[in-house]
Design an enzyme around this catalytic site. Structure first.
Site, short mmCIF file in Angstrom:
data_model
loop_
_atom_site.label_atom_id
_atom_site.label_comp_id
_atom_site.label_asym_id
_atom_site.label_seq_id
_atom_site.Cartn_x
_atom_site.Cartn_y
_atom_site.Cartn_z
N GLU A 1 -2.29 -1.28 7.73
CA GLU A 1 -2.37 -1.12 9.19
C GLU A 1 -2.83 0.27 9.59
O GLU A 1 -3.43 0.46 10.64
CB GLU A 1 -0.98 -1.35 9.80
N ASN A 2 -2.52 1.25 8.75
CA ASN A 2 -2.68 2.63 9.21
C ASN A 2 -3.83 3.40 8.58
O ASN A 2 -4.17 4.47 9.06
CB ASN A 2 -1.40 3.41 8.92
N LEU B 1 -0.72 -4.39 2.25
CA LEU B 1 -0.81 -3.13 1.51
C LEU B 1 0.22 -2.14 2.04
O LEU B 1 0.08 -1.60 3.15
CB LEU B 1 -2.22 -2.53 1.64
N ASP C 1 10.95 -14.34 -0.01
CA ASP C 1 9.52 -14.02 -0.06
C ASP C 1 8.72 -15.03 -0.86
O ASP C 1 7.51 -15.16 -0.70
CB ASP C 1 9.33 -12.68 -0.79
N LYS D 1 13.93 -2.08 7.73
CA LYS D 1 13.45 -2.38 9.08
C LYS D 1 14.41 -3.35 9.74
O LYS D 1 14.98 -4.20 9.05
CB LYS D 1 12.06 -3.03 9.02
N ASN E 1 15.30 -6.25 7.09
CA ASN E 1 14.50 -6.22 5.87
C ASN E 1 14.81 -4.93 5.13
O ASN E 1 14.30 -3.87 5.46
CB ASN E 1 13.01 -6.28 6.22
N PHE F 1 1.62 7.16 0.48
CA PHE F 1 0.19 7.37 0.72
C PHE F 1 -0.07 8.51 1.70
O PHE F 1 -1.09 9.18 1.63
CB PHE F 1 -0.47 6.07 1.23
N ARG F 2 0.87 8.71 2.63
CA ARG F 2 0.66 9.81 3.59
C ARG F 2 0.68 11.15 2.89
O ARG F 2 -0.10 12.03 3.21
CB ARG F 2 1.75 9.78 4.68
N ARG G 1 15.95 -10.64 4.78
CA ARG G 1 14.90 -10.93 3.82
C ARG G 1 15.46 -10.72 2.41
O ARG G 1 16.10 -9.71 2.14
CB ARG G 1 13.75 -9.95 4.04
P1 AMP Z 1 5.48 -0.41 3.93
O1 AMP Z 1 5.94 -0.69 2.53
O2 AMP Z 1 4.72 -1.53 4.56
O3 AMP Z 1 6.58 0.13 4.81
O4 AMP Z 1 4.41 0.80 3.81
C1 AMP Z 1 4.81 2.05 3.32
C2 AMP Z 1 3.55 2.82 2.95
O5 AMP Z 1 2.68 2.90 4.10
C3 AMP Z 1 3.85 4.24 2.50
O6 AMP Z 1 3.14 4.55 1.31
C4 AMP Z 1 3.29 5.08 3.63
O7 AMP Z 1 2.78 6.29 3.17
C5 AMP Z 1 2.16 4.22 4.15
N1 AMP Z 1 1.83 4.62 5.51
C6 AMP Z 1 2.61 4.55 6.61
N2 AMP Z 1 1.95 5.12 7.68
C7 AMP Z 1 0.76 5.56 7.20
C8 AMP Z 1 -0.35 6.24 7.79
N3 AMP Z 1 -0.35 6.58 9.08
N4 AMP Z 1 -1.42 6.50 6.99
C9 AMP Z 1 -1.42 6.17 5.69
N5 AMP Z 1 -0.40 5.54 5.08
C10 AMP Z 1 0.68 5.23 5.82
#
Ligand code: AMP
Length: 417
Positions: free
Chosen positions: A332-333, A208, A147, A14, A7, A283-284, A90
């Site tokens: 998830e996080n 998200l 998708d 990934k 992906n 977001f981190r 993907r």
């Molecule tokens: P994805 O597109 O599903 O890979 O998600 C990427 C987003 O998930 C990025 O904005 C990351 O900052 C956020 N993310 C990953 N790990 C965390 C975490 N532990 N806390 C907050 N946001 C996270």
């Protein structure tokens, strides 16, 4: 037989290498921050985690690093690339060109490229991933999984925009929806954990991540979703604006003296939480303790507020909701965002469990609503049982059918999130 699933996302890549004998994951990993400072490959194999910090200016470099890791004497699991029987990729947007998965050939690749104009942040990355793989494994069959397919069940009144019907007919301008493999999978997993037939459930799935979408899944079928003609519509995302009054585009062009493509580039790459925070799309970065204030907090709160609005809208669209699921990087996080979305939905019969939400351990599917809650909240972080029958859905039949001639059995996995 070993299958590699890839992906290639906008800033991440990934992968999982699966042994089809017992459906076990032999290796998996993630390239993060592609084309952003601080790129890193985390490769998991042989019970160990290997971290490679190296510049990844584009997806071709990223995929080459992954393939090198898979055959490397130190952290590899393969003697050569020939051990990989097929690769599943993907691909985000199929427009109306494909309604199911297809074996990739030159023509398919050209169509995927042509559809880049509809998904400028994704299809080019997906195609780069495919081309990079083809370069290293020219004889290995590859399959594209789209998708958009899961959302083909949307009724016309949900997918139509308020534009001339003839423009929909002539130019196929309509809502398509994205993240289909994720919404399909997490909704079926939620039903499985609830021990209910998905046909009897109304589920709202919140994917998200860097890109975000929310979907109403009624009886196992997507009936509405927040992304539209392109992945630009919906909630504000990492760098995408999400919904915006179309009149803003002309206004911005006039004010900034920009062309339409400059403004579209702006809406895709400089807006969303990055635009509001004027700091980061990650977001981190926005939520690290010392920085979580001012515009950073505003960006995150605006994001959560917009997600919540969709939850309300889809509960109305389905005349109720039995279960809400969070998935993808942020879903998830991040307990703060989950709580902001779900924490005060009592009127809907939600009794959110703040403790479970905060104490969630990664690697679990977890219920984050109290037992008394009429609406169940699930948090889905796929780790085990990732190759469940539910996940395969209708895709398996299609792929089996298409590929048996080539004695291939290729399955798209949740890595396609
Ligand atoms: P994805 O597109 O599903 O890979 O998600 C990427 C987003 O998930 C990025 O904005 C990351 O900052 C956020 N993310 C990953 N790990 C965390 C975490 N532990 N806390 C907050 N946001 C996270």
């Amino acid at each position: 037989m070993k299958i590699l699933v890839i992906n290639a996302g906008s800033s991440s890549l990934k992968y999982q290498l699966i042994d089809m004998k017992d459906e076990s994951v032999i290796a998996k990993g993630l390239c993060e921050r592609i084309s952003i400072d601080g790129s890193v490959l985390t490769h998991k194999a042989n019970g160990k985690e290997y971290v490679f910090k190296k510049d990844m200016p584009n997806h071709t470099v990223a995929i080459k690093m992954v393939l090198d890791a898979l055959v490397s004497p130190e952290c590899g699991v393969l003697k050569s690339m020939d051990e990989i029987s097929a690769v599943g990729h993907r691909v985000v947007h199929s427009a109306e060109d494909f309604t199911s998965s297809v074996l990739i050939n030159d023509e398919v690749l050209k169509i995927c490229e042509k559809n880049s104009e509809l998904a400028p942040l994704h299809n080019p990355a997906n195609v780069m991933g495919i081309r990079a793989c083809q370069e290293v494994m020219p004889k290995t069959p590859m399959v594209a999984v789209f998708d958009t397919a899961f959302h083909s069940s949307m009724p016309d009144y949900a997918y139509l925009y308020g534009i001339k019907y003839s423009d929909y007919k002539n130019y196929r301008i309509r809502r398509y929806g994205f993240h289909g493999t994720s919404h399909m999978f997490v909704s079926s997993e939620a039903a499985r954990y609830m021990k209910k037939d998905i046909k009897d459930l109304k589920i709202i799935t919140c994917h998200l991540g860097n890109g975000s979408s929310i979907t109403a899944v009624d009886g196992g079928k997507s009936v509405d979703t927040s992304m539209g003609f392109t992945p630009l519509e919906g909630v504000p995302m990492g760098t995408r604006s999400g919904n915006i009054d179309a009149a803003v585009i002309e206004y911005l062009m006039q004010k900034k003296g920009q062309t339409i493509s400059q403004v579209m580039n702006y809406l895709n790459k400089e807006c969303g939480v990055y635009g509001i925070s004027e700091n980061s799309s990650d977001f981190r970065d926005l939520m690290s303790d010392e920085k979580f204030n001012g515009q950073n907090k505003l960006a995150v709160d605006s994001f959560a507020y917009n997600v919540k609005k969709y939850v309300g809208a889809y509960a109305a669209a389905m005349n109720g909701v039995d279960c809400i699921v969070f998935t993808a990087g942020v879903g998830e996080n991040d307990p703060y965002i989950r709580s902001a979305v779900a924490g005060n939905l009592q009127y809907m019969g939600v009794n959110f469990d703040e403790d479970a939400n905060k104490n969630f351990k990664r690697g679990q599917i977890c219920e984050i609503s109290k037992k008394s809650s009429k609406v169940k909240f699930w948090l889905y972080r796929p780790m085990k049982n990732w190759l469940s029958q539910e996940r395969l859905g209708g895709l398996q039949n299609k792929l089996n059918f298409r590929l048996t001639k080539k004695t291939l059995f290729c399955i798209m996995l949740n890595v396609s999130r």
